[in-house]
Design a protein around this motif. Sequence first.
Motif, PDB file in Angstrom:
ATOM      1  N   LYS A   3      -6.688  -4.488  12.105  1.00 34.51           N
ATOM      2  CA  LYS A   3      -7.783  -3.487  11.991  1.00 34.51           C
ATOM      3  C   LYS A   3      -7.745  -3.102  10.393  1.00 34.51           C
ATOM      4  N   ALA A   4      -9.042  -2.889   9.986  1.00 30.75           N
ATOM      5  CA  ALA A   4      -9.131  -2.143   8.632  1.00 30.75           C
ATOM      6  C   ALA A   4      -8.261  -1.111   8.339  1.00 30.75           C
ATOM      7  N   THR A   5      -7.959  -0.381   9.170  1.00 29.83           N
ATOM      8  CA  THR A   5      -7.306   0.704   9.214  1.00 29.83           C
ATOM      9  C   THR A   5      -5.575   0.397   8.808  1.00 29.83           C
ATOM     10  N   LYS A  10      -1.503   0.393   3.932  1.00 34.83           N
ATOM     11  CA  LYS A  10      -0.378  -0.332   3.118  1.00 34.83           C
ATOM     12  C   LYS A  10      -0.740  -0.225   1.749  1.00 34.83           C
ATOM     13  N   THR A  11       0.292  -0.143   0.781  1.00 36.66           N
ATOM     14  CA  THR A  11       0.294  -0.226  -0.656  1.00 36.66           C
ATOM     15  C   THR A  11      -0.385  -1.187  -1.078  1.00 36.66           C
ATOM     16  N   GLY A  16      -0.846  -7.240  -1.390  1.00 30.01           N
ATOM     17  CA  GLY A  16      -0.754  -8.595  -2.077  1.00 30.01           C
ATOM     18  C   GLY A  16       0.077  -9.702  -1.262  1.00 30.01           C
ATOM     19  N   GLU A  17       1.033  -9.067  -0.869  1.00 23.81           N
ATOM     20  CA  GLU A  17       2.020  -9.982  -0.133  1.00 23.81           C
ATOM     21  C   GLU A  17       1.588 -10.466   1.257  1.00 23.81           C
ATOM     22  N   GLU A  18       0.765  -9.366   1.966  1.00 22.73           N
ATOM     23  CA  GLU A  18      -0.010  -9.786   3.209  1.00 22.73           C
ATOM     24  C   GLU A  18      -0.876 -10.670   2.994  1.00 22.73           C
ATOM     25  N   LEU A  19      -1.869 -10.840   1.815  1.00 21.64           N
ATOM     26  CA  LEU A  19      -2.643 -11.815   1.517  1.00 21.64           C
ATOM     27  C   LEU A  19      -2.187 -13.187   1.208  1.00 21.64           C
ATOM     28  N   THR A  56     -11.594  -7.269   0.581  1.00 23.09           N
ATOM     29  CA  THR A  56     -12.612  -5.840   0.211  1.00 23.09           C
ATOM     30  C   THR A  56     -12.177  -4.925  -0.090  1.00 23.09           C
ATOM     31  N   LEU A  57     -10.693  -4.396   0.307  1.00 19.91           N
ATOM     32  CA  LEU A  57     -10.098  -3.416   0.221  1.00 19.91           C
ATOM     33  C   LEU A  57      -9.313  -3.256  -1.042  1.00 19.91           C
TER      34      LEU A  57
END
Length: 67
Positions: A3-5, A10-11, A16-19, A56-57
């Motif tokens: 979810k966006a929430t 996250k920091t 960046g790591e998740e991306l 987007t975030l």
Amino acid sequence: MAKATDFRAKTDDQLGEELGNLKREAFNLRFQAATSQLEKPSRVREVRKDIARIKTLQSERSRSAAK
């Protein structure tokens, strides 16, 4: 699918790591699809949407920091 929430908590470094992880997974899923080894085709769409959510975030955060 996250979810966006979940992403908002996250920091920037974690995002960046998740991306990076999601982009790697998207590449692997495209490779599996090309070789007809894809077990869960819906995962491709979920990963693409999660990548879009993170981007987007990140752009929202960069715009708010620029102000």
